[in-house]
Design a protein around this motif. Structure first.
Motif, PDB file in Angstrom:
ATOM      1  N   THR A 123       8.143  -1.300 -21.335  1.00 32.69           N
ATOM      2  CA  THR A 123       7.381  -0.044 -21.221  1.00 32.69           C
ATOM      3  C   THR A 123       6.192  -0.191 -20.284  1.00 32.69           C
ATOM      4  O   THR A 123       5.479   0.773 -20.036  1.00 32.69           O
ATOM      5  CB  THR A 123       6.870   0.394 -22.607  1.00 32.69           C
ATOM      6  OG1 THR A 123       6.074  -0.648 -23.175  1.00 32.69           O
ATOM      7  CG2 THR A 123       8.040   0.695 -23.543  1.00 32.69           C
ATOM      8  N   GLU A 124       5.979  -1.404 -19.755  1.00 33.69           N
ATOM      9  CA  GLU A 124       4.853  -1.655 -18.851  1.00 33.69           C
ATOM     10  C   GLU A 124       5.369  -2.480 -17.684  1.00 33.69           C
ATOM     11  O   GLU A 124       6.142  -3.418 -17.867  1.00 33.69           O
ATOM     12  CB  GLU A 124       3.745  -2.396 -19.619  1.00 33.69           C
ATOM     13  CG  GLU A 124       2.403  -2.483 -18.901  1.00 33.69           C
ATOM     14  CD  GLU A 124       2.326  -3.695 -18.006  1.00 33.69           C
ATOM     15  OE1 GLU A 124       1.605  -3.636 -16.999  1.00 33.69           O
ATOM     16  OE2 GLU A 124       3.003  -4.704 -18.293  1.00 33.69           O
ATOM     17  N   ILE A 136      16.101  -5.809 -14.556  1.00 34.32           N
ATOM     18  CA  ILE A 136      16.761  -4.537 -14.240  1.00 34.32           C
ATOM     19  C   ILE A 136      15.707  -3.451 -14.066  1.00 34.32           C
ATOM     20  O   ILE A 136      14.767  -3.349 -14.864  1.00 34.32           O
ATOM     21  CB  ILE A 136      17.739  -4.145 -15.374  1.00 34.32           C
ATOM     22  CG1 ILE A 136      18.896  -5.157 -15.420  1.00 34.32           C
ATOM     23  CG2 ILE A 136      18.284  -2.743 -15.179  1.00 34.32           C
ATOM     24  CD1 ILE A 136      19.816  -4.962 -16.594  1.00 34.32           C
ATOM     25  N   GLY A 137      15.864  -2.648 -13.031  1.00 32.40           N
ATOM     26  CA  GLY A 137      14.929  -1.559 -12.763  1.00 32.40           C
ATOM     27  C   GLY A 137      15.299  -0.292 -13.510  1.00 32.40           C
ATOM     28  O   GLY A 137      16.353  -0.206 -14.146  1.00 32.40           O
ATOM     29  N   GLN A 138      14.440   0.719 -13.383  1.00 27.21           N
ATOM     30  CA  GLN A 138      14.636   1.955 -14.138  1.00 27.21           C
ATOM     31  C   GLN A 138      15.929   2.682 -13.748  1.00 27.21           C
ATOM     32  O   GLN A 138      16.608   3.251 -14.600  1.00 27.21           O
ATOM     33  CB  GLN A 138      13.431   2.873 -13.944  1.00 27.21           C
ATOM     34  CG  GLN A 138      13.385   4.027 -14.946  1.00 27.21           C
ATOM     35  CD  GLN A 138      12.060   4.748 -14.929  1.00 27.21           C
ATOM     36  OE1 GLN A 138      11.445   4.920 -13.896  1.00 27.21           O
ATOM     37  NE2 GLN A 138      11.589   5.141 -16.105  1.00 27.21           N
ATOM     38  N   LYS A 139      16.282   2.635 -12.463  1.00 29.80           N
ATOM     39  CA  LYS A 139      17.498   3.304 -12.019  1.00 29.80           C
ATOM     40  C   LYS A 139      18.734   2.694 -12.689  1.00 29.80           C
ATOM     41  O   LYS A 139      19.616   3.414 -13.153  1.00 29.80           O
ATOM     42  CB  LYS A 139      17.621   3.210 -10.495  1.00 29.80           C
ATOM     43  CG  LYS A 139      18.822   3.961  -9.950  1.00 29.80           C
ATOM     44  CD  LYS A 139      18.903   3.859  -8.432  1.00 29.80           C
ATOM     45  CE  LYS A 139      20.140   4.581  -7.914  1.00 29.80           C
ATOM     46  NZ  LYS A 139      20.282   4.453  -6.444  1.00 29.80           N
ATOM     47  N   PRO A 162      13.819   7.724 -20.598  1.00 28.86           N
ATOM     48  CA  PRO A 162      13.326   7.474 -19.239  1.00 28.86           C
ATOM     49  C   PRO A 162      11.817   7.696 -19.099  1.00 28.86           C
ATOM     50  O   PRO A 162      11.192   7.143 -18.196  1.00 28.86           O
ATOM     51  CB  PRO A 162      14.124   8.472 -18.391  1.00 28.86           C
ATOM     52  CG  PRO A 162      14.548   9.537 -19.346  1.00 28.86           C
ATOM     53  CD  PRO A 162      14.739   8.871 -20.668  1.00 28.86           C
ATOM     54  N   ASP A 163      11.227   8.495 -19.998  1.00 24.84           N
ATOM     55  CA  ASP A 163       9.781   8.734 -19.923  1.00 24.84           C
ATOM     56  C   ASP A 163       8.978   7.561 -20.482  1.00 24.84           C
ATOM     57  O   ASP A 163       7.767   7.465 -20.265  1.00 24.84           O
ATOM     58  CB  ASP A 163       9.410  10.002 -20.710  1.00 24.84           C
ATOM     59  CG  ASP A 163       9.746   9.880 -22.195  1.00 24.84           C
ATOM     60  OD1 ASP A 163      10.855   9.377 -22.497  1.00 24.84           O
ATOM     61  OD2 ASP A 163       8.924  10.259 -23.043  1.00 24.84           O
ATOM     62  N   LEU A 164       9.657   6.655 -21.183  1.00 27.26           N
ATOM     63  CA  LEU A 164       8.970   5.538 -21.830  1.00 27.26           C
ATOM     64  C   LEU A 164       9.377   4.189 -21.252  1.00 27.26           C
ATOM     65  O   LEU A 164       8.530   3.317 -21.042  1.00 27.26           O
ATOM     66  CB  LEU A 164       9.270   5.561 -23.336  1.00 27.26           C
ATOM     67  CG  LEU A 164       8.650   4.446 -24.188  1.00 27.26           C
ATOM     68  CD1 LEU A 164       7.132   4.606 -24.246  1.00 27.26           C
ATOM     69  CD2 LEU A 164       9.230   4.461 -25.605  1.00 27.26           C
ATOM     70  N   ILE A 165      10.672   4.030 -20.976  1.00 30.45           N
ATOM     71  CA  ILE A 165      11.198   2.732 -20.544  1.00 30.45           C
ATOM     72  C   ILE A 165      11.153   2.637 -19.017  1.00 30.45           C
ATOM     73  O   ILE A 165      11.786   3.419 -18.315  1.00 30.45           O
ATOM     74  CB  ILE A 165      12.646   2.532 -21.046  1.00 30.45           C
ATOM     75  CG1 ILE A 165      12.715   2.738 -22.561  1.00 30.45           C
ATOM     76  CG2 ILE A 165      13.153   1.159 -20.655  1.00 30.45           C
ATOM     77  CD1 ILE A 165      11.798   1.852 -23.364  1.00 30.45           C
ATOM     78  N   THR A 166      10.413   1.659 -18.527  1.00 32.01           N
ATOM     79  CA  THR A 166      10.244   1.503 -17.066  1.00 32.01           C
ATOM     80  C   THR A 166      11.234   0.508 -16.469  1.00 32.01           C
ATOM     81  O   THR A 166      11.387   0.430 -15.259  1.00 32.01           O
ATOM     82  CB  THR A 166       8.818   1.020 -16.750  1.00 32.01           C
ATOM     83  OG1 THR A 166       8.603  -0.246 -17.408  1.00 32.01           O
ATOM     84  CG2 THR A 166       7.778   2.011 -17.243  1.00 32.01           C
ATOM     85  N   VAL A 222      12.585   4.512 -29.036  1.00 32.38           N
ATOM     86  CA  VAL A 222      13.013   4.352 -27.641  1.00 32.38           C
ATOM     87  C   VAL A 222      14.268   5.151 -27.288  1.00 32.38           C
ATOM     88  O   VAL A 222      14.704   5.138 -26.139  1.00 32.38           O
ATOM     89  CB  VAL A 222      13.270   2.867 -27.319  1.00 32.38           C
ATOM     90  CG1 VAL A 222      12.006   2.046 -27.526  1.00 32.38           C
ATOM     91  CG2 VAL A 222      14.421   2.311 -28.148  1.00 32.38           C
ATOM     92  N   LEU A 223      14.868   5.840 -28.262  1.00 31.74           N
ATOM     93  CA  LEU A 223      16.139   6.523 -28.009  1.00 31.74           C
ATOM     94  C   LEU A 223      15.977   8.029 -27.830  1.00 31.74           C
ATOM     95  O   LEU A 223      15.134   8.655 -28.458  1.00 31.74           O
ATOM     96  CB  LEU A 223      17.109   6.267 -29.167  1.00 31.74           C
ATOM     97  CG  LEU A 223      17.574   4.815 -29.390  1.00 31.74           C
ATOM     98  CD1 LEU A 223      18.517   4.761 -30.588  1.00 31.74           C
ATOM     99  CD2 LEU A 223      18.247   4.249 -28.153  1.00 31.74           C
TER     100      LEU A 223
END
Length: 557
Positions: free
Chosen positions: A112-113, A144-147, A158-162, A324-325
């Motif tokens: 998340t950061e 792994i990146g956000q995409k 997606p609003d929380l997990i970066t 997170v879901l």
């Protein structure tokens, strides 16, 4: 040559041998540590017997998170020895000891950061990978990146997990694995009998020379003579120590771990997910076309035989996962719930206990008697070795060292070659390739025994239920080869229908009883009693879930 088959005839023979033979080692307890100890001792050439008061893996060993893992969270406790040991065992199981049963599984550790957390978690997973040494059956971790997260796990917010870090551990059907270890022990000469309860110890002076036991099926009392008795009783340790009038060097505190089972559609992800919680960690584990989510870690003082999930347990799991879901999990989606008890060792400082690791303890409270408790499922083989190493001293003779690190379980031999022959096996058996793959991942090279049952009775090729992969031959095989003695044994442990079917398999109980009744020689009354016993068990286990559903409906309305 000894056979691995645990049939009704084998049990009859075992009961006879228990009362007439004298053994080097008698093991009390048919959980993973007990059957591991029986295998370790038998493979050293010792004369071994094992008794279990209920079914193999009927306690903690069938109610775990189904993971074979190093214990990522132990790194924060600086317990590097335990993690290294567990990772070494994981690599052995995946690559050589039980590859037909223990499978790699990928997990995402969501972040998340962007910077600090990634560095901290990445360093931990790098250490986790490094601790496994040069044996590397599983891939290294990767960032792994956000995409990519959106592609792999759309259910992560997606609003929380970066971003995330993907790493690998392994999973197993714990009850099947435990039973397979027992069969391997039998293959090497161990005499194994379930539904036999230890009543008291046999003594000559201060030395324990065996056990007075009761066959719970016939009611017959048996005196079992053994030079060394090894108790692997898990959460029952304190009760049995008291029953045997022994003063142990440790006590066992029980911790309850609850899991919920959800349909595959509840979480959209191509990998498992691990979340750090205020208490411990939470796993979202893919299980075929379903998800297992857990676990809790709460003190427990109730009935050891039937630990039940509470409304608070289930709500905790949902709340932690829903952080997170998206969309959030709903209680109405829950297919099943199961609870297990961890035997946590509390050492007595004044005792002469030999503490072999932080996680398990071997004790000798009396001459001729050794007990072990604690530990984790993944390190069962090490625990078994440590217990037998101590028990062998009681034999007062030089005996061979443990060889179980080089001893594949039955079904492992030839497994990798058979995986390459799925199409051919499908053609020759008439079963579809999905069913063949399913059978190979449950029986390995022992698939031939299951296929022989179908050849003798083609009706056994049919599925037990259209929504499950199990076929009827597996039900008969459970009673004729795998030591199943009741409907509950088959539904809860030889298969996992108990938490995979929407009604816990109650609608299949009659049919399953009909298949195993001829094998077990049941009368119509015995068959009905076994079905009723399972139905009553399910009723008790559903009570907490029903309360949660009722409360959910009240809130929703």
């Amino acid at each position: 040559m000894f056979l691995s088959q645990l049939s009704p005839q084998q049990r009859d023979s075992a009961i006879s041998e228990l009362s007439s033979e004298s053994f080097d080692i008698l093991v009390i307890g048919g959980g993973v540590t007990g059957v591991g100890a029986a295998l370790d001792a038998a493979s050293r050439g010792l004369k071994v017997a094992l008794i279990e008061s209920q079914d193999l893996a009927s306690g903690t060993s069938s109610r775990s998170s189904k993971l074979i893992h190093g214990g990522l969270r132990y790194l924060e406790q600086y317990d590097f020895k335990l993690v290294r040991e567990a990772l070494h065992e994981r690599e052995l199981m995946v690559s050589s000891l039980s590859p037909h049963l223990v499978k790699p599984v990928g997990f995402l550790f969501p972040l998340t950061e962007k910077f600090k957390e990634r560095t901290y978690v990445g360093a931990g997973l790098a250490l986790y990978d490094a601790l496994r040494g040069f044996q590397r059956a599983l891939p290294w971790h990767k960032h792994i990146g956000q995409k990519q997260i959106n592609e792999i796990a759309p259910s992560l917010r997606p609003d929380l997990i970066t971003g995330a870090i993907k790493y690998f551990d392994a999973q197993v059907d714990d009850a099947r694995h435990t039973m397979t270890i027992a069969r391997t022990a039998a293959r090497h000469g161990a005499v194994i009998a379930t539904r036999v309860s230890a009543v008291s110890l046999l003594r000559e002076g201060k030395r324990v020379v065996g056990v007075k036991a009761k066959d719970l099926e016939s009611g017959k009392t048996i005196n079992i003579s053994a030079t060394a008795t090894v108790m692997c009783a898990g959460v029952w340790s304190d009760e049995l120590h008291a029953k045997f009038e022994l003063k142990p060097g440790y006590n066992v505190a029980m911790s309850k771990g609850v899991h919920i089972v959800l349909p595959g559609s509840a979480i959209k992800s191509n990998a498992g997910i691990i979340l750090k919680t205020p208490i411990s960690v939470l796993f979202l584990i893919p299980w075929g076309d379903k998800w297992i989510v857990g676990t809790t870690d709460t003190p427990y003082t109730g009935d050891r035989a039937e630990p039940l999930a509470s409304r608070e347990d289930v709500q905790y799991i949902l709340d932690q996962a829903n952080r997170v879901l998206s969309p959030k999990l709903d209680v109405s989606q829950i297919i099943g719930v199961y609870a297990g008890l961890r035997p946590l060792v509390a050492n007595n400082k004044d005792s002469a206990t030999t503490k072999l690791s932080r996680e398990h303890t071997v004790d000798r409270p009396a001459a001729g008697f050794v007990s072990i408790a604690g530990g984790k499922y993944t390190t069962y083989r090490v625990m078994a070795k440590d217990a037998i190493d101590r028990a062998v001293i009681e034999l007062r003779a030089i005996k061979p060292e443990s060889v179980t690190d080089k001893l594949p379980l039955v079904g492992a031999d030839g497994y990798f070659a058979l995986v390459q022959q799925v199409e051919r096996l499908s053609e020759s058996s008439g079963l579809d390739t999905d069913t063949i793959t399913h059978l190979l991942n449950r029986y390995g090279s022992m698939i031939s025994e299951v296929l022989e049952l179908i050849e003798a009775n083609p009706k056994l090729a049919a599925k037990v239920d259209k929504d499950l992969l199990y076929i009827k031959a597996e039900i008969e095989y459970a009673a004729s080869y795998e030591g199943a003695r009741t409907v509950d044994d088959v539904i809860s442990r030889r298969t996992r229908i108990a938490f995979e079917a929407s009604d816990h398999g109650v609608h299949l109980a009659d049919e399953i009883a009909a298949i195993i009744a001829p094998v077990l020689g049941w009368s119509a009354k015995e068959r009905k009693a076994s079905v009723t016993a399972y139905e009553e068990l399910v009723d008790r286990e559903l009570e907490a879930l029903d309360q949660l559903l009722e409360e959910h409906e009240r809130v929703s309305s």
